[in-house]
Design a protein around this motif. Structure first.
Motif, PDB file in Angstrom:
ATOM      1  N   LEU A 290      -4.023  -5.469  -0.414  1.00 55.65           N
ATOM      2  CA  LEU A 290      -4.916  -4.464  -0.185  1.00 55.65           C
ATOM      3  C   LEU A 290      -4.354  -3.294   0.584  1.00 55.65           C
ATOM      4  CD1 LEU A 290      -8.007  -3.393  -0.737  1.00 55.65           C
ATOM      5  CD2 LEU A 290      -8.470  -4.429   1.577  1.00 55.65           C
ATOM      6  N   LEU A 291      -3.628  -3.860   1.546  1.00 55.16           N
ATOM      7  CA  LEU A 291      -3.017  -2.924   2.655  1.00 55.16           C
ATOM      8  C   LEU A 291      -2.051  -1.977   1.922  1.00 55.16           C
ATOM      9  CD1 LEU A 291      -3.034  -4.973   5.806  1.00 55.16           C
ATOM     10  CD2 LEU A 291      -4.662  -3.145   5.412  1.00 55.16           C
ATOM     11  N   MET A 292      -1.323  -2.612   0.794  1.00 59.22           N
ATOM     12  CA  MET A 292      -0.075  -1.843   0.273  1.00 59.22           C
ATOM     13  C   MET A 292      -0.675  -1.179  -1.118  1.00 59.22           C
ATOM     14  SD  MET A 292       2.907  -2.669   1.125  1.00 59.22           S
ATOM     15  CE  MET A 292       3.325  -3.518   2.859  1.00 59.22           C
ATOM     16  N   SER A 293      -2.034  -1.192  -1.345  1.00 59.25           N
ATOM     17  CA  SER A 293      -2.451  -0.376  -2.391  1.00 59.25           C
ATOM     18  C   SER A 293      -2.233   1.055  -2.241  1.00 59.25           C
ATOM     19  CB  SER A 293      -4.052  -0.911  -2.574  1.00 59.25           C
ATOM     20  OG  SER A 293      -4.725  -0.568  -1.689  1.00 59.25           O
ATOM     21  N   PRO A 294      -2.341   1.733  -1.085  1.00 62.85           N
ATOM     22  CA  PRO A 294      -2.364   3.344  -1.047  1.00 62.85           C
ATOM     23  C   PRO A 294      -0.972   3.454  -1.759  1.00 62.85           C
ATOM     24  CG  PRO A 294      -3.117   2.371   0.962  1.00 62.85           C
ATOM     25  CD  PRO A 294      -2.817   1.247   0.099  1.00 62.85           C
ATOM     26  N   LEU A 295       0.216   2.577  -1.868  1.00 62.77           N
ATOM     27  CA  LEU A 295       1.397   2.837  -2.605  1.00 62.77           C
ATOM     28  C   LEU A 295       1.262   2.966  -4.143  1.00 62.77           C
ATOM     29  CD1 LEU A 295       4.382   1.291  -0.744  1.00 62.77           C
ATOM     30  CD2 LEU A 295       3.991   3.697  -1.159  1.00 62.77           C
ATOM     31  N   ILE A 296       0.123   2.289  -4.592  1.00 63.15           N
ATOM     32  CA  ILE A 296       0.245   1.889  -6.207  1.00 63.15           C
ATOM     33  C   ILE A 296      -0.805   2.826  -6.610  1.00 63.15           C
ATOM     34  CG2 ILE A 296      -0.748   0.136  -7.689  1.00 63.15           C
ATOM     35  CD1 ILE A 296       0.510  -1.734  -5.511  1.00 63.15           C
ATOM     36  N   VAL A 297      -1.945   3.253  -6.135  1.00 67.53           N
ATOM     37  CA  VAL A 297      -2.696   4.261  -6.711  1.00 67.53           C
ATOM     38  C   VAL A 297      -2.156   5.600  -6.582  1.00 67.53           C
ATOM     39  CG1 VAL A 297      -4.936   5.452  -6.555  1.00 67.53           C
ATOM     40  CG2 VAL A 297      -4.754   2.820  -5.638  1.00 67.53           C
ATOM     41  N   PRO A 298      -2.079   6.429  -7.916  1.00 71.20           N
ATOM     42  CA  PRO A 298      -1.418   7.746  -7.853  1.00 71.20           C
ATOM     43  C   PRO A 298      -2.064   8.556  -6.908  1.00 71.20           C
ATOM     44  CG  PRO A 298      -2.153   6.730  -9.855  1.00 71.20           C
ATOM     45  CD  PRO A 298      -2.801   5.850  -9.265  1.00 71.20           C
ATOM     46  N   ALA A 299      -1.048   9.225  -6.058  1.00 72.27           N
ATOM     47  CA  ALA A 299      -1.593  10.160  -5.068  1.00 72.27           C
ATOM     48  C   ALA A 299      -2.493  10.927  -5.292  1.00 72.27           C
ATOM     49  CB  ALA A 299      -0.373  10.892  -4.291  1.00 72.27           C
ATOM     50  N   ILE A 300      -2.620  11.618  -6.645  1.00 74.45           N
ATOM     51  CA  ILE A 300      -3.589  12.714  -7.115  1.00 74.45           C
ATOM     52  C   ILE A 300      -4.981  12.123  -7.370  1.00 74.45           C
ATOM     53  CG2 ILE A 300      -3.331  12.521  -9.651  1.00 74.45           C
ATOM     54  CD1 ILE A 300      -2.327  15.574  -8.149  1.00 74.45           C
ATOM     55  N   VAL A 301      -5.040  10.564  -7.802  1.00 74.87           N
ATOM     56  CA  VAL A 301      -6.113   9.895  -7.873  1.00 74.87           C
ATOM     57  C   VAL A 301      -6.856   9.676  -6.342  1.00 74.87           C
ATOM     58  CG1 VAL A 301      -7.341   8.147  -8.364  1.00 74.87           C
ATOM     59  CG2 VAL A 301      -5.502   8.998 -10.070  1.00 74.87           C
ATOM     60  N   ILE A 302      -5.970   9.296  -5.539  1.00 73.30           N
ATOM     61  CA  ILE A 302      -6.452   9.302  -3.991  1.00 73.30           C
ATOM     62  C   ILE A 302      -6.876  10.491  -3.648  1.00 73.30           C
ATOM     63  CG2 ILE A 302      -5.673   8.533  -1.665  1.00 73.30           C
ATOM     64  CD1 ILE A 302      -3.559   6.738  -2.752  1.00 73.30           C
TER      65      ILE A 302
ATOM     66  N   GLY B 163      -6.697  10.746   5.299  1.00 73.26           N
ATOM     67  CA  GLY B 163      -5.822  10.649   4.133  1.00 73.26           C
ATOM     68  C   GLY B 163      -4.573  10.312   4.333  1.00 73.26           C
ATOM     69  N   HIS B 164      -4.115  11.019   5.187  1.00 71.74           N
ATOM     70  CA  HIS B 164      -2.544  10.751   5.777  1.00 71.74           C
ATOM     71  C   HIS B 164      -2.598   9.356   6.546  1.00 71.74           C
ATOM     72  CE1 HIS B 164      -0.702  14.744   5.263  1.00 71.74           C
ATOM     73  NE2 HIS B 164      -1.365  14.633   4.485  1.00 71.74           N
ATOM     74  N   VAL B 165      -3.406   8.728   7.253  1.00 71.49           N
ATOM     75  CA  VAL B 165      -3.284   7.619   7.723  1.00 71.49           C
ATOM     76  C   VAL B 165      -3.222   6.471   6.878  1.00 71.49           C
ATOM     77  CG1 VAL B 165      -4.584   5.898   9.149  1.00 71.49           C
ATOM     78  CG2 VAL B 165      -4.742   8.211   9.885  1.00 71.49           C
ATOM     79  N   LEU B 166      -3.937   6.764   5.758  1.00 73.79           N
ATOM     80  CA  LEU B 166      -4.164   5.751   4.640  1.00 73.79           C
ATOM     81  C   LEU B 166      -2.596   5.754   3.931  1.00 73.79           C
ATOM     82  CD1 LEU B 166      -6.364   4.452   3.047  1.00 73.79           C
ATOM     83  CD2 LEU B 166      -6.138   6.192   1.271  1.00 73.79           C
TER      84      LEU B 166
ATOM     85  N   GLY C 266       5.536  15.197   4.873  1.00 78.15           N
ATOM     86  CA  GLY C 266       5.972  15.846   3.374  1.00 78.15           C
ATOM     87  C   GLY C 266       4.957  15.699   2.349  1.00 78.15           C
ATOM     88  N   ASN C 267       4.048  15.169   2.768  1.00 82.58           N
ATOM     89  CA  ASN C 267       3.095  14.936   1.371  1.00 82.58           C
ATOM     90  C   ASN C 267       2.301  16.227   0.927  1.00 82.58           C
ATOM     91  OD1 ASN C 267      -0.305  14.409   0.675  1.00 82.58           O
ATOM     92  ND2 ASN C 267       1.036  12.687   0.216  1.00 82.58           N
ATOM     93  N   LEU C 268       2.029  16.077  -0.298  1.00 85.60           N
ATOM     94  CA  LEU C 268       1.761  17.164  -1.134  1.00 85.60           C
ATOM     95  C   LEU C 268       0.323  17.038  -1.977  1.00 85.60           C
ATOM     96  CD1 LEU C 268       3.115  20.031  -1.880  1.00 85.60           C
ATOM     97  CD2 LEU C 268       3.368  19.006  -4.127  1.00 85.60           C
ATOM     98  N   GLU C 269       0.557  15.850  -2.678  1.00 78.72           N
ATOM     99  CA  GLU C 269      -0.676  15.447  -3.542  1.00 78.72           C
ATOM    100  C   GLU C 269      -1.914  15.099  -2.866  1.00 78.72           C
ATOM    101  OE1 GLU C 269       2.462  14.419  -4.009  1.00 78.72           O
ATOM    102  OE2 GLU C 269       3.009  14.749  -6.170  1.00 78.72           O
TER     103      GLU C 269
ATOM    104  N   MET D 269       4.273   9.584 -14.896  1.00 78.84           N
ATOM    105  CA  MET D 269       3.148   9.803 -15.327  1.00 78.84           C
ATOM    106  C   MET D 269       2.419  10.347 -14.459  1.00 78.84           C
ATOM    107  SD  MET D 269       2.980   8.276 -18.413  1.00 78.84           S
ATOM    108  CE  MET D 269       1.162   7.945 -18.677  1.00 78.84           C
ATOM    109  N   ASN D 270       2.875  10.365 -13.200  1.00 84.86           N
ATOM    110  CA  ASN D 270       1.666  10.926 -11.923  1.00 84.86           C
ATOM    111  C   ASN D 270       2.413  12.288 -11.307  1.00 84.86           C
ATOM    112  OD1 ASN D 270      -0.041   8.590 -12.436  1.00 84.86           O
ATOM    113  ND2 ASN D 270       1.333   7.451 -10.909  1.00 84.86           N
ATOM    114  N   ALA D 271       3.378  12.645 -11.893  1.00 89.89           N
ATOM    115  CA  ALA D 271       4.004  13.959 -11.156  1.00 89.89           C
ATOM    116  C   ALA D 271       3.156  15.070 -11.323  1.00 89.89           C
ATOM    117  CB  ALA D 271       5.344  14.239 -12.364  1.00 89.89           C
TER     118      ALA D 271
END
Lengths: 274, 284
Positions: free
Chosen positions: A109-121, A150-153, A214-217, B220-222
């Motif tokens: 669960l704690l690793m999941s922010p890496l797996i869900v696409p940033a654009i979906v988050i 959002g960035h903390v996540l 550096g985050n964008l999405e 896919m997510n780019a």
């Protein structure tokens, strides 16, 4: 490797080195070109340029969207880093030290922010913030606080990984010795364990800062017109045009992130963190 | 030191709550919204319908964008792996000093942000850009090529973003492979290429697979690269999500596209994994 002398092995070696050079070129070329463009004196891109100058760095300071963006990015990254560490250091202790049911589930669960696409988050957070704002009247959408949340996540998976990796190497008997000699659990944590895991904590802090800065999405969905981060300001400018001013701003971002990484590499083996 | 389950719970709760509140809950909400109906002028109307998903699989606007995205992901991943292996092997063999320098060189672009790197490619690919200057200067082409706002530009932009991830993933696996294995093969008469193909590659296969999957998912997510280098006519999935949610305020559709994108990525990743695992087992 044994060096052969047959023609086919020579061809193989040339092909190998060509691929290595080509690959590194694809990785590094964009950054090199951005840095180069920022020192060009012409206002529009022409190759070869008429000359070189530093004037775009002065111009950059006159563009409010970049300076405000830089300030916002800095504040958000600092808040996200500190809040992220406050959440992940205690959690890492439990994850590294204790065996309990559901440990793996919590780790995933704690690793999941890496797996869900940033654009979906970003989309999901944005919609929730708007819904909460409609229900409660709290101005979250487009605020620095929503952005920081959002960035903390995003920093959580990296911090958990870096701090846990350091904790696993600590012998618990050192702490038990302190406890048995009468130190309180808090004093033990602060004066024995923390100094030992310090490199991991520093690395986690720097990494979190770099990830947030550096985050964008995710930021894309959480910024408002007056409250933009630096990467978003760069993105919006580039959708319009490319010129040496935006290249200078990009160099600013490269310098901040590069400094963070250079410092991090003093504390951890970077190659093991991805 | 952590004396009770209760204490442990208290220590782990804040981080867990953060992820539940700011990731799980929003995702549940996003899924619920994907079942709502979008009525122009009225924003979002509560409903329980699959029409947003139905449109995703039937409307050519989405299906062609999905096809573009998948083809791009496969193409980028293929070339990415071809380049990753030599780089990772080179890094493994480098001296400690060179290696730490190379790792930093690979790491820096990773976190600089995709917009900045797209800017670099704009300098390279523009009509007046560096690539055209070199091509015309060497007499390879007569007039400058149009590379910007084309799939080619997006291809190189994404490749450059994925390479660092793939290199670091594969390199960590290569570090664990004993050099003696390939040396033994060569002392028994294998050429370096045979030693690589028959000994190193099978041992490194888990790393190749992990690097490939990572590159596939990243493509896919780019988002920033297709937006900045592909131009308005070029459509990939992540930019569509952003434009539906932010520009058109069509939340139900944006939500449905989000889940369709994640679903497609998941299914294709599992298929590729299965295919490689089967083929690899067959080869052995």
């Amino acid at each position: 490797m044994v060096k052969g002398n047959s023609p086919s092995e020579l061809v193989g070696r040339i092909a190998f080195h060509a691929l290595v050079i080509g690959g590194f070129a694809v990785i590094v070329l964009p950054l090199v070109l951005v840095v180069w463009l920022s020192f060009v004196s012409d206002a529009i891109l022409t190759v070869p340029p008429d000359g070189y100058s530093f004037r775009w760095y002065a111009e950059m300071f006159r563009q409010p969207q970049f300076m405000d963006g830089f300030a916002t990015s800095l504040i958000v990254a600092l808040v996200a880093t500190l809040a992220g560490l406050a959440l992940t250091i205690p959690a890492s202790f439990v994850l590294a030290r204790m065996a309990f049911r559901g440990r793996d589930a919590i780790l995933h669960l704690l690793m999941s922010p890496l797996i869900v696409p940033a654009i979906v988050i970003g989309s999901a957070l944005y919609m929730m913030f708007v819904e909460v704002e409609i229900r409660t009247g709290l101005p979250i959408t487009g605020s620095v606080w929503g952005l920081a949340a959002g960035h903390v996540l995003l920093t959580i998976p990296w911090s958990i990984r870096l701090v846990s990796a350091n904790l696993v190497g600590v012998n618990p008997s050192v702490e038990e010795a302190a406890l048995s000699l009468g130190a309180t659990p808090l004093a033990t944590a602060l004066r024995i364990t923390l100094p030992i895991v310090w490199p991991g904590v520093v690395a986690a802090a720097l990494f979190s800062f770099v990830v947030s800065f550096g985050n964008l999405e995710v930021s894309l969905f959480l910024v408002s017109a007056g409250e933009t981060t630096l990467p978003i300001a760069v993105l919006q400018y580039l959708q319009w045009k490319i010129n040496p001013t935006v290249a200078a701003v990009s160099v600013l971002q490269i310098v901040v992130v590069g400094t963070g990484l250079l410092l991090t590499s003093r504390f951890v083996n970077l190659a093991r963190t991805v | 030191m952590i004396s009770s389950q209760k204490q442990a719970g208290a220590l782990i709760l804040p981080a867990t709550a953060m992820v539940v509140l700011f990731l799980c809950l929003p995702l549940v909400l996003l899924f619920r919204f994907s079942l709502n109906r979008f009525v122009p002028g009225e924003f979002m109307v509560e409903a329980l319908t699959l029409e947003n998903y139905a449109r995703f699989v039937s409307d050519p606007y989405y299906t062609s964008a999905l096809l573009t995205t998948v083809v791009m992901a496969i193409g980028v991943t293929a070339l990415c792996l071809v380049l990753t292996f030599p780089i990772a092997m080179y890094m493994k063999r480098a001296s400690a000093r060179t290696k730490s320098l190379l790792v930093l060189l690979v790491f820096l672009p990773l976190f600089v942000g995709n917009a900045v790197r797209a800017a670099g490619w704009m300098v390279a690919f523009g009509q007046q850009g560096v690539v055209n200057y070199v091509l015309v200067g060497l007499g390879i082409v007569d007039a400058p090529l149009t590379i910007m706002y084309s799939p080619t530009a997006v291809f190189f932009g994404i490749l450059s973003i994925n390479l660092p991830f793939a290199v670091l993933t594969l390199q960590s696996v290569l570090e664990g492979i004993d050099d003696n294995a390939s040396d033994a093969a060569m002392s028994l008469g294998a050429t370096p290429f045979e030693a690589w193909r028959l000994v190193v590659l099978p041992l490194a296969m888990p790393g190749v697979l992990a690097a490939g999957v990572l590159s596939f998912i990243l493509t896919m997510n780019a988002y920033a690269t297709p937006v900045l280098l592909g131009g308005p006519q070029f459509r990939m999935m992540a930019p569509i999500v952003a434009s539906e949610v932010l520009d058109q305020a069509n939340w139900p559709s944006g939500a449905a596209v989000s889940f369709s994108l994640m679903g497609t990525t998941l299914i294709l990743t599992i298929l590729i994994n299965g295919y490689v695992a089967r083929r690899y087992a067959y080869q052995r």
